[in-house]
Scaffold this motif. Structure first.
Motif, PDB file in Angstrom:
ATOM      1  N   PHE A  10     -23.901 -23.665  28.551  1.00 16.88           N
ATOM      2  CA  PHE A  10     -23.881 -24.614  27.691  1.00 16.88           C
ATOM      3  C   PHE A  10     -25.341 -24.795  26.869  1.00 16.88           C
ATOM      4  N   VAL A  11     -26.488 -24.419  27.506  1.00 20.30           N
ATOM      5  CA  VAL A  11     -27.858 -24.380  27.153  1.00 20.30           C
ATOM      6  C   VAL A  11     -28.043 -23.170  25.991  1.00 20.30           C
ATOM      7  N   LEU A  12     -27.512 -22.085  26.517  1.00 23.43           N
ATOM      8  CA  LEU A  12     -27.375 -21.053  25.534  1.00 23.43           C
ATOM      9  C   LEU A  12     -26.537 -21.275  24.104  1.00 23.43           C
ATOM     10  N   ALA A  13     -25.332 -21.981  24.357  1.00 22.74           N
ATOM     11  CA  ALA A  13     -24.530 -22.379  23.023  1.00 22.74           C
ATOM     12  C   ALA A  13     -25.293 -23.328  22.324  1.00 22.74           C
ATOM     13  N   MET A  14     -25.939 -24.380  22.990  1.00 19.17           N
ATOM     14  CA  MET A  14     -26.541 -25.274  22.331  1.00 19.17           C
ATOM     15  C   MET A  14     -27.940 -24.921  21.502  1.00 19.17           C
ATOM     16  N   MET A  15     -28.800 -23.936  21.990  1.00 19.86           N
ATOM     17  CA  MET A  15     -29.825 -23.005  21.436  1.00 19.86           C
ATOM     18  C   MET A  15     -29.314 -22.250  20.320  1.00 19.86           C
ATOM     19  N   SER A  16     -28.158 -21.639  20.311  1.00 16.19           N
ATOM     20  CA  SER A  16     -27.611 -20.793  19.310  1.00 16.19           C
ATOM     21  C   SER A  16     -27.259 -21.728  18.133  1.00 16.19           C
ATOM     22  N   PHE A  17     -26.619 -22.742  18.413  1.00 16.92           N
ATOM     23  CA  PHE A  17     -26.076 -23.649  17.446  1.00 16.92           C
ATOM     24  C   PHE A  17     -27.319 -24.186  16.751  1.00 16.92           C
ATOM     25  N   ALA A  18     -28.541 -24.519  17.360  1.00 17.14           N
ATOM     26  CA  ALA A  18     -29.653 -25.028  16.792  1.00 17.14           C
ATOM     27  C   ALA A  18     -30.295 -24.098  15.728  1.00 17.14           C
ATOM     28  N   VAL A  19     -30.442 -22.838  16.107  1.00 14.30           N
ATOM     29  CA  VAL A  19     -31.161 -21.704  15.424  1.00 14.30           C
ATOM     30  C   VAL A  19     -30.008 -21.601  14.260  1.00 14.30           C
ATOM     31  N   LEU A  20     -28.870 -21.376  14.519  1.00 15.57           N
ATOM     32  CA  LEU A  20     -27.973 -20.945  13.550  1.00 15.57           C
ATOM     33  C   LEU A  20     -27.881 -22.120  12.350  1.00 15.57           C
ATOM     34  N   SER A  21     -27.821 -23.309  12.784  1.00 18.83           N
ATOM     35  CA  SER A  21     -27.465 -24.334  11.775  1.00 18.83           C
ATOM     36  C   SER A  21     -28.501 -24.462  10.714  1.00 18.83           C
ATOM     37  N   GLY A  22     -29.797 -23.960  11.072  1.00 13.69           N
ATOM     38  CA  GLY A  22     -30.825 -23.842   9.872  1.00 13.69           C
ATOM     39  C   GLY A  22     -30.502 -22.779   9.013  1.00 13.69           C
ATOM     40  N   TYR A  23     -29.996 -21.620   9.493  1.00 14.54           N
ATOM     41  CA  TYR A  23     -29.695 -20.461   8.296  1.00 14.54           C
ATOM     42  C   TYR A  23     -28.498 -20.723   7.880  1.00 14.54           C
ATOM     43  N   CYS A  24     -27.506 -21.572   8.175  1.00 12.71           N
ATOM     44  CA  CYS A  24     -26.001 -21.649   7.746  1.00 12.71           C
ATOM     45  C   CYS A  24     -25.896 -22.844   6.651  1.00 12.71           C
ATOM     46  N   SER A  25     -27.208 -23.610   6.548  1.00 11.42           N
ATOM     47  CA  SER A  25     -27.011 -24.812   5.698  1.00 11.42           C
ATOM     48  C   SER A  25     -27.654 -24.424   4.203  1.00 11.42           C
ATOM     49  N   ALA A  26     -26.729 -24.310   3.365  1.00 12.40           N
ATOM     50  CA  ALA A  26     -26.984 -24.059   1.926  1.00 12.40           C
ATOM     51  C   ALA A  26     -27.263 -25.394   1.450  1.00 12.40           C
ATOM     52  N   LYS A  27     -28.213 -25.371   0.247  1.00 11.58           N
ATOM     53  CA  LYS A  27     -28.780 -26.488  -0.681  1.00 11.58           C
ATOM     54  C   LYS A  27     -28.031 -26.583  -2.069  1.00 11.58           C
ATOM     55  N   ILE A  28     -28.179 -27.551  -2.696  1.00 11.57           N
ATOM     56  CA  ILE A  28     -27.645 -27.762  -3.832  1.00 11.57           C
ATOM     57  C   ILE A  28     -28.957 -28.383  -4.662  1.00 11.57           C
ATOM     58  N   TYR A  29     -29.495 -27.598  -5.667  1.00  9.97           N
ATOM     59  CA  TYR A  29     -30.914 -27.895  -6.467  1.00  9.97           C
ATOM     60  C   TYR A  29     -30.341 -28.171  -7.832  1.00  9.97           C
ATOM     61  N   LYS A  30     -30.542 -29.418  -8.374  1.00  4.99           N
ATOM     62  CA  LYS A  30     -30.424 -29.622  -9.640  1.00  4.99           C
ATOM     63  C   LYS A  30     -31.839 -29.249 -10.387  1.00  4.99           C
ATOM     64  N   VAL A  31     -31.913 -28.171 -11.164  1.00  9.09           N
ATOM     65  CA  VAL A  31     -32.929 -27.669 -11.846  1.00  9.09           C
ATOM     66  C   VAL A  31     -33.532 -28.769 -12.845  1.00  9.09           C
ATOM     67  N   GLY A  32     -34.808 -29.339 -12.653  1.00  5.48           N
ATOM     68  CA  GLY A  32     -35.460 -30.169 -13.447  1.00  5.48           C
ATOM     69  C   GLY A  32     -35.256 -31.649 -12.994  1.00  5.48           C
ATOM     70  N   ASP A  33     -34.653 -31.848 -11.606  1.00 12.81           N
ATOM     71  CA  ASP A  33     -34.286 -33.230 -11.041  1.00 12.81           C
ATOM     72  C   ASP A  33     -33.642 -33.927 -12.073  1.00 12.81           C
TER      73      ASP A  33
END
Length: 81
Positions: A10-33
């Motif tokens: 369980f601890v290993l799964a939670m650590m993996s989720f925490a690390v991978l969630s940062g790598y898997c989250s793509a962002k959308i940027y509106k150029v010039g806001d």
């Protein structure tokens, strides 16, 4: 022993989720806001530096523009450009 293995799994799964969630989250940027894409010189360097924008693979940049001033043409290769 089985409980200890489950806790470790369980601890290993939670650590993996925490690390991978940062790598898997793509962002959308509106150029010039709020101003969108404009023909102003050197505006986009300042835009990219505000809020310490850091772009990653799978992020999207959205270019909203005034179609009465600018247009978009799709080209198939560099020679056509």
């Amino acid at each position: 022993m089985a409980t200890r293995t489950r806790i470790c799994s369980f601890v290993l799964a939670m650590m993996s989720f925490a690390v991978l969630s940062g790598y898997c989250s793509a962002k959308i940027y509106k150029v010039g806001d709020s101003e969108g894409w404009t023909a102003k010189d050197d505006v986009y360097y300042a835009w990219a530096e505000t809020d310490y924008k850091e772009f990653h693979v799978r992020d999207s940049l959205v270019f909203e523009y005034d179609p009465s001033i600018n247009d978009v043409t799709q080209v198939s290769d560099a020679l056509e450009y």
